[in-house]
Scaffold this motif. Structure first.
Motif, short mmCIF file in Angstrom:
data_model
loop_
_atom_site.label_atom_id
_atom_site.label_comp_id
_atom_site.label_asym_id
_atom_site.label_seq_id
_atom_site.Cartn_x
_atom_site.Cartn_y
_atom_site.Cartn_z
N PHE A 193 5.02 54.19 90.82
CA PHE A 193 5.83 53.24 91.59
C PHE A 193 5.89 53.66 93.06
O PHE A 193 5.81 52.82 93.97
N THR A 194 6.02 54.96 93.31
CA THR A 194 6.00 55.45 94.69
C THR A 194 4.67 55.13 95.36
O THR A 194 4.62 54.68 96.52
N LEU A 195 3.58 55.34 94.63
CA LEU A 195 2.25 55.02 95.16
C LEU A 195 2.09 53.53 95.41
O LEU A 195 1.48 53.11 96.40
N PHE A 196 2.65 52.72 94.51
CA PHE A 196 2.57 51.26 94.65
C PHE A 196 3.26 50.81 95.93
O PHE A 196 2.76 49.94 96.65
N LYS A 197 4.39 51.41 96.24
CA LYS A 197 5.08 51.07 97.49
C LYS A 197 4.27 51.53 98.70
O LYS A 197 4.22 50.82 99.72
N GLU A 198 3.62 52.68 98.61
CA GLU A 198 2.73 53.13 99.69
C GLU A 198 1.60 52.13 99.90
O GLU A 198 1.13 51.93 101.02
N ALA A 199 1.16 51.49 98.82
CA ALA A 199 0.08 50.52 98.88
C ALA A 199 0.57 49.12 99.24
O ALA A 199 -0.18 48.15 99.08
N ALA A 200 1.81 49.03 99.74
CA ALA A 200 2.39 47.74 100.16
C ALA A 200 2.42 46.74 99.01
O ALA A 200 2.20 45.55 99.21
N ASN A 201 2.69 47.24 97.80
CA ASN A 201 2.85 46.39 96.61
C ASN A 201 1.62 45.55 96.30
O ASN A 201 1.72 44.42 95.81
N ARG A 202 0.43 46.11 96.56
CA ARG A 202 -0.81 45.39 96.29
C ARG A 202 -1.41 45.84 94.96
O ARG A 202 -1.89 46.99 94.84
N PRO A 203 -1.43 44.98 93.95
CA PRO A 203 -1.96 45.37 92.64
C PRO A 203 -3.40 45.83 92.67
O PRO A 203 -3.79 46.71 91.90
N GLU A 204 -4.21 45.24 93.55
CA GLU A 204 -5.64 45.57 93.55
C GLU A 204 -5.87 47.04 93.91
O GLU A 204 -6.88 47.63 93.49
N ILE A 205 -4.96 47.65 94.67
CA ILE A 205 -5.10 49.06 95.03
C ILE A 205 -4.97 49.93 93.78
O ILE A 205 -5.79 50.83 93.53
N LEU A 206 -3.93 49.65 92.96
CA LEU A 206 -3.78 50.41 91.72
C LEU A 206 -4.95 50.16 90.78
O LEU A 206 -5.46 51.09 90.14
N GLY A 207 -5.37 48.90 90.68
CA GLY A 207 -6.47 48.57 89.78
C GLY A 207 -7.77 49.25 90.16
O GLY A 207 -8.50 49.76 89.30
N ALA A 208 -8.07 49.27 91.46
CA ALA A 208 -9.31 49.91 91.91
C ALA A 208 -9.27 51.42 91.67
O ALA A 208 -10.27 52.03 91.29
N ALA A 209 -8.10 52.02 91.88
CA ALA A 209 -7.96 53.46 91.64
C ALA A 209 -8.14 53.78 90.16
O ALA A 209 -8.81 54.76 89.80
N ALA A 210 -7.55 52.94 89.30
CA ALA A 210 -7.69 53.16 87.85
C ALA A 210 -9.14 53.00 87.41
O ALA A 210 -9.64 53.76 86.58
N ASP A 211 -9.85 52.03 87.98
CA ASP A 211 -11.26 51.84 87.63
C ASP A 211 -12.09 53.06 88.00
O ASP A 211 -13.01 53.45 87.27
N GLU A 212 -11.77 53.66 89.14
CA GLU A 212 -12.51 54.84 89.57
C GLU A 212 -12.39 55.97 88.54
O GLU A 212 -13.37 56.66 88.25
N LEU A 213 -11.20 56.10 87.97
CA LEU A 213 -10.99 57.14 86.96
C LEU A 213 -11.51 56.73 85.59
O LEU A 213 -12.00 57.55 84.83
N ARG A 214 -11.40 55.45 85.30
CA ARG A 214 -11.75 54.95 83.96
C ARG A 214 -13.23 55.20 83.66
O ARG A 214 -13.61 55.40 82.51
N PHE A 215 -14.06 55.17 84.67
CA PHE A 215 -15.49 55.33 84.45
C PHE A 215 -15.99 56.73 84.83
O PHE A 215 -17.19 56.94 84.98
#
Length: 396
Positions: A234-256
């Motif tokens: 949640f802290t990171l999400f606020k740093e990302a200005a509440n943009r879902p695509e930032i969290l999604g892209a970060a998760a994809d980087e780890l997922r693969f």
């Protein structure tokens, strides 16, 4: 694709949109502002539209950002025509009401191309026939509505919708509710903040950003080698200005990353989010760094002054000179009006600056000012402090 639903927010908004309290300005329309890529359009399509429909409204959705090359006035008219084409009985009613029974389209007795702006059948007549035949209110959602005032036809369409709203909200019909959304509050406010605009006085509110409940949903479905910490995310999400695509892209980087160990997940995810934030800023800055000195000067003054930017005033021309001298080291550097006009046109072509049809300018991406400020590009720009103070005074 799985979608995070905001059911309660949609129900609350739908109720306020369809059931206007006596004396409320919401009957003039409702304007919702939220930064781009924060989930606004997804909410409109996946939550608000179905909720309005379940409450009995006929919903017409228009996205003015889908095809930026199309004239926004044409897009609005085509959306009304498209909805009319689905209702044969409404077409018959419209043909009778406008005396065009002899014009044939698919045996209905009406030509949809006659619906438009100016000559022919007005949007007010078309929407009234549609609402009356359906015996229910119409909710017209215009996403990225500020784009309408970038053309004369778009502005004309807004005034046509105002006339339709006034007619349909009379006791003779079933009502028309306008919901206009935009990614830049300053731009969106131009549609309702002055008496020469179609929706003067309509309420403008900040669309609630995605919050902790979204982060909990995201963490539960992230599918990584180890669970994410909700508080940290949640802290990171606020740093990302509440943009879902930032969290999604970060998760994809780890997922693969098939060599990622479970104990590394949280730290690597934190680093990946911050990398995505930095890359999104760098993408904007790459364009900024490619500008000529004149273009960079105009952009810095516009970003620094924000809503107080008046491109051709004497004080602004002096500010250009101050900034340009700092950029070039030339103590005699200045910009004249013609050079400013050329620079503004080039900035529009690079999708950095937006222009309303009446000559008001703003940044295309409101976040660009913050990115430039964080990299020292607005240091020393006259008027920057006033912009910061105005932003602090802005209502939430």
């Amino acid at each position: 694709m799985e979608v995070f639903h905001r059911t309660q927010l949609a129900a609350d908004l739908a109720k306020k949109i369809l059931h206007v309290a006596p004396g409320s300005a919401a009957g003039s329309g409702l304007f919702l502002a939220a930064p781009r890529r924060t989930g606004k359009s997804t909410f409109l399509r996946e939550d608000l539209r179905p909720e309005l429909e379940s409450a009995g409204a006929l919903v017409v959705y228009v996205d003015l950002w889908k095809d930026k090359k199309a004239d926004p006035g044409v897009v609005i008219v085509n959306a009304v025509r498209s909805e009319l084409a689905k209702h044969e009985s409404a077409l018959k009613r419209l043909a009778r009401n406008t005396g065009l029974e002899k014009v044939s389209v698919a045996g209905v007795g009406f030509n949809l191309q006659q619906v438009g702006l100016g000559d022919g059948v007005s949007l007010s007549d078309a929407l009234a026939a549609l609402s009356d035949e359906e015996k229910r209110p119409i909710a017209l959602i215009i996403d990225e509505a500020q784009h309408a005032i970038t053309s004369e036809m778009g502005s004309d369409a807004l005034f046509a919708l105002k006339a339709a709203r006034d007619e349909l909200n009379s006791s003779a019909h079933h009502g028309l509710r306008l919901v206009a959304t935009g990614s830049n509050r300053d731009k969106l406010s131009m549609l309702r903040s002055s008496r020469d605009q179609a929706f003067f006085g309509a309420p403008l509110i900040s669309f609630p950003p995605l919050g902790r409940d979204y982060v909990e949903w995201f963490c539960a479905g992230a599918g990584l080698a180890a669970p994410l910490d909700v508080d940290d995310t949640f802290t990171l999400f606020k740093e990302a200005a509440n943009r879902p695509e930032i969290l999604g892209a970060a998760a994809d980087e780890l997922r693969f990353d098939f060599e990622l160990r479970p104990e590394e997940v949280r730290e690597r995810f934190r680093a990946a989010v911050r990398k995505q934030i930095e890359e999104s800023s760098q993408e904007l800055l790459r364009v900024v760094h490619s500008l000529t000195p004149a273009q960079a000067t105009v952009l810095r003054v516009l970003a620094g002054r924000g809503r107080g930017y008046a491109p051709f005033e004497a004080a602004t021309l002096t500010a250009y000179g101050d900034v340009l001298k700092g950029l070039t080291g030339d103590p005699a550097a200045m910009l004249d009006v013609a050079q400013v006009q050329t620079a503004l046109l080039a900035l529009q072509e690079k999708a950095l600056v937006w222009r309303a049809a009446r000559g008001v300018y703003a940044l295309e991406e409101s976040s660009l000012a913050d990115v430039m400020a964080s990299h020292g590009m607005l240091d020393g720009v006259p008027g920057t402090q006033q912009r910061v103070e105005r932003e602090r005074e802005r209502p939430a």
